[in-house]
Design a protein around this motif. Structure first.
Motif, PDB file in Angstrom:
ATOM      1  N   ASP A   1      14.536 -21.468 -14.850  1.00 41.07           N
ATOM      2  CA  ASP A   1      15.835 -20.853 -14.576  1.00 41.07           C
ATOM      3  C   ASP A   1      15.737 -19.860 -13.419  1.00 41.07           C
ATOM      4  OD1 ASP A   1      14.302 -19.210 -16.200  1.00 41.07           O
ATOM      5  OD2 ASP A   1      16.019 -18.352 -17.261  1.00 41.07           O
TER       6      ASP A   1
ATOM      7  N   ASP B   1      17.692 -20.120  -9.859  1.00 43.51           N
ATOM      8  CA  ASP B   1      18.459 -18.972  -9.353  1.00 43.51           C
ATOM      9  C   ASP B   1      17.961 -18.572  -7.967  1.00 43.51           C
ATOM     10  OD1 ASP B   1      19.860 -18.925 -11.676  1.00 43.51           O
ATOM     11  OD2 ASP B   1      18.809 -17.207 -12.549  1.00 43.51           O
TER      12      ASP B   1
ATOM     13  N   ALA C   1      19.250 -21.000  -5.402  1.00 48.41           N
ATOM     14  CA  ALA C   1      20.694 -20.823  -5.220  1.00 48.41           C
ATOM     15  C   ALA C   1      20.967 -19.579  -4.367  1.00 48.41           C
ATOM     16  CB  ALA C   1      21.390 -20.718  -6.571  1.00 48.41           C
TER      17      ALA C   1
ATOM     18  N   GLU D   1      27.031 -22.012 -13.030  1.00 47.11           N
ATOM     19  CA  GLU D   1      26.250 -20.789 -13.263  1.00 47.11           C
ATOM     20  C   GLU D   1      26.693 -20.018 -14.509  1.00 47.11           C
ATOM     21  OE1 GLU D   1      25.813 -17.817 -10.193  1.00 47.11           O
ATOM     22  OE2 GLU D   1      25.708 -19.414  -8.694  1.00 47.11           O
ATOM     23  N   GLU D   2      27.951 -20.187 -14.879  1.00 43.46           N
ATOM     24  CA  GLU D   2      28.478 -19.411 -16.006  1.00 43.46           C
ATOM     25  C   GLU D   2      28.366 -20.176 -17.331  1.00 43.46           C
ATOM     26  OE1 GLU D   2      31.428 -16.644 -15.286  1.00 43.46           O
ATOM     27  OE2 GLU D   2      29.856 -16.238 -13.820  1.00 43.46           O
TER      28      GLU D   2
ATOM     29  N   GLY E   1      23.630 -23.407 -16.989  1.00 39.62           N
ATOM     30  CA  GLY E   1      23.337 -22.559 -15.841  1.00 39.62           C
ATOM     31  C   GLY E   1      22.432 -21.384 -16.156  1.00 39.62           C
TER      32      GLY E   1
END
Lengths: 462, 462
Positions: free
Chosen positions: B95, B99, B102, B133-134, B138
């Motif tokens: 994760d 991130d 991104a 993402e939310e 995500g």
């Protein structure tokens, strides 16, 4: 319809039919937190108590008890045999047990229950109750797995007893076999993979991150976030491990702190919960409103005083609200940076000066932009409103408005940074700076600025 | 002096002396989060990069990289060999890796780095990047320990490999050996204590609490808090486990959501961090201030309009700020209940009506108290201020003030509850209701109420 609502209605109708067996079945499938939500929807204590009693499995009932609303906890404990309450407390994690007893707020009852606890549990809880709620000692649990460094991995694996531990376990802690000093931690997964004959003292990772008994809980929460921790050992002043703090409590604390900030910013001394009753809500709010009212009235008298001498130019009376709104919002924006980041321990004292400068400059630049917009609109709009002839030259009015918006926003930014810092230094919560008290003080200041600028410019130009 | 400051100054002076060896020593003793804080204090990219490069141990450097500020991440990645960046990414939890990529916001660079990743890691990350993402997908990490139900405890204990897991492990997950469906979890401590020859399928605890890939992260965070979880499995639509969400991310999310609410309430579209630069701070704030300004000017014109016809009674011009302040604060208090508790998923839709009633009643009762106080003070104070004769009977003025404070506070309470509910139904953040936009709208409404009551009462009494 929400799950909670479905469960509530199902259990409601079973209660009417007095079908205890079926209720027990239903409750068996629910988590304690779900049962708590169902119970909170019943109005009568009788029904609430029945659902509580029909929750089978002592461990589950103990967790449910620790989750209930304070007033219901108290009623249940007062109406139960203290021996039975003691049995449930023995099933709770020691921090939950201590919190539960503290919530009862009835010293006789607390003592009575304490006498029925097993000696060891009683000692643990009495110790925890003696710590400040806001400190490391106040939020830790005393159950943990600590082993002398001269034991082997195999010895430790054989002596882990999950049933004595009520919170999840991720690490075992290693202590010096002689001095009992804290040495470090081993994660369970590393323990499983270690050579069974190795001494745990040799594989423990020395950790520099721990909490002390009297450390402020906000500082501890900041460390959890910074280092992405799930659990943290608590050491006493002799460097011995006395407890551990778990991340679920830190999550609750972080949310509570944020809610507290928001409550203070919006003018209630505590969070008004959605299930507070009317009188409770008023009790928390009215004092702040009355203070705001007195300050707002002071502002009215300031305005009234100036208007007396300026009554030829009544149009001036329309703009104090504009200056106040702009100053209030700019000040709030500046204060917010400090409020949350001071609370989250993100700002270093070394950074204060450059931040004050940035905020004041930001207020000035935004003040020039907003001042210009307001001046232009007033210059064009006021002659239209007062088409029958207005005794004040629109150009002078525009100047008054430009300077007061600009100056008001700059001052508000400066004050918005200074007040949280001063509050923090004085040991108060910086969130007060965004609350109604400081905001309304700013209103008074902005009225002064506005009318002083108006009086000065009118003297110069007329 | 804070620890961070001490470390920064020590490393600063070592950098000047170009004593790389000693810097490496110093960095060895620091946690990645501490090194990040030191790096953020340097102004020049050259120094920042040197400290980054002198951080030994790939795992530590990978964690440091994922913690850096976005713009520094981008600069480092753009100035480094993509192969080396790929090596570091392979050390991150999936994760964090997703991130990180991104955050680079540079598609060419992202693709370049992806091509240098090991196949398995690339597939994992590409999949994670495809989720909102939310959502659950995500925020989850794909590393987890899942085993078929027909393995024995001994088999599982022997095949646990800590080095493949970058986040802490507390549970192993059990899946159906044929359908691969998720069956349940076993905590490591229970696994250690289980009979080595037992099948894991027989001791796994079936869990009803899991997240789906597209579940909203706020809903997931609410479950973590409600059930005091540390980790939650994520299942896809075929009921197979595809990842797990860890509590450290939930802690960050909860803090972010609270900060976002506070930012919106104080009129910035995002949180203005203490280390944002001046222009960034202005960019986030000015748009809200301009909107507030336009509304405040509208209010000024409303006041100006009424004052034109009431200019015999200039004393009336002193009180619009009082009515606005009281309405604003009451409305804010009412809105706050909904803002946070809607965000934390605590209020059920079934409770809306009784809450609206409670808030309106609370506004009315507090309005009566505040209205009386204001009326009495105005009745006594105004004749003192206008000692030379005031054209408006103080008793009529007191009545005007009583009714407008009272009516203004009641209306504001009602609006303060209705707007968050409407915003929520429209899919917007209820925190907007406590922001400057709604507050200034309330100011305009309160001016109308005040002058309408004044005009009416003056017609009746004069």
């Amino acid at each position: 319809m929400s799950n909670q609502q479905i469960w509530f209605e199902r259990i409601s109708s079973l209660l009417e039919e007095e079908d205890d067996k079926q209720i027990k079945e239903e409750l068996l499938a629910l988590e304690p937190a779900d049962i708590e939500e169902v119970i909170s929807q019943f109005d009568s204590f009788k029904e609430q108590r029945t659902v509580f009693r029909l929750t089978e499995d002592t461990e589950k009932r103990a967790e449910l008890l620790s989750l209930l609303e304070d007033d219901l906890k108290i009623k249940l404990a007062e109406n139960a045999d203290p021996k039975n309450v003691a049995r449930l407390i023995e099933e709770m994690a020691s921090d939950d047990a201590a919190d539960f007893l503290a919530d009862l707020e009835n010293d006789t009852l607390i003592k009575e229950i304490l006498t029925h606890l097993e000696d060891e549990v009683r000692q643990d809880i009495t110790k925890l109750l003696s710590f400040d709620e806001e400190s490391g000692g106040g939020i830790m649990t005393s159950e943990l797995c600590a082993f002398p460094d001269n034991l082997t991995v195999k010895d430790v694996l054989n002596s882990l007893q999950p049933e004595t531990l009520k919170d999840p376990v991720m690490y075992i802690y290693v202590i010096d076999s002689v001095s009992k000093h804290f040495q470090g931690a081993i994660s369970l997964i590393d323990l499983i993979n270690a050579n069974p004959d190795e001494k745990v003292g040799e594989i423990a990772e020395p950790s520099s991150i721990w909490a002390s008994l009297d450390e402020d809980r906000e500082k501890i929460a900041a460390k959890f976030r910074k280092y992405n921790l799930w659990v943290m050992p608590v050491l006493d002043h002799r460097n011995q491990i006395v407890g551990r703090i778990t991340v679920d409590d830190i999550l609750d604390i972080s949310i509570d702190e944020a809610d507290e900030d928001i409550a203070i910013m919006t003018g209630t001394s505590e969070v008004v919960s959605h299930d507070a009753n009317l009188m409770e809500a008023i009790r928390l709010r009215l004092p702040w409103l009355v203070v705001t009212l007195l300050l707002a009235l002071t502002n009215a008298f300031v305005i009234g005083h100036f208007l007396k001498s300026l009554d030829k130019f009544i149009v001036l009376a329309a703009f104090p609200t504009v200056i106040a709104a702009m100053g209030g919002n700019t000040g709030m924006q500046a204060a917010t940076v400090f409020i949350r980041e001071l609370a989250l321990e993100k700002i270093l004292p070394e950074e204060f000066n450059s931040l004050i400068l940035r905020e004041t400059l930001s207020g000035l630049l935004m003040g020039i932009v907003c001042g210009l917009i307001a001046a232009v609109i007033a210059y064009i709009g006021i002659p239209l409103l007062y088409a029958d002839g207005n005794s004040l030259d629109p150009f002078i009015l525009a100047k008054i408005i430009f300077f007061s918006v600009c100056f008001g926003m700059t001052t508000a930014s400066l004050i918005g940074t200074l007040i949280p810092i001063m509050l923090r230094k004085g040991g108060l919560d910086p969130a007060v700076a965004a609350g109604p008290f400081v905001t309304t003080m700013n209103d008074i200041l902005s009225s002064f600025i506005y009318f002083l600028i108006a009086t000065t410019l009118l003297k110069v130009f007329l």
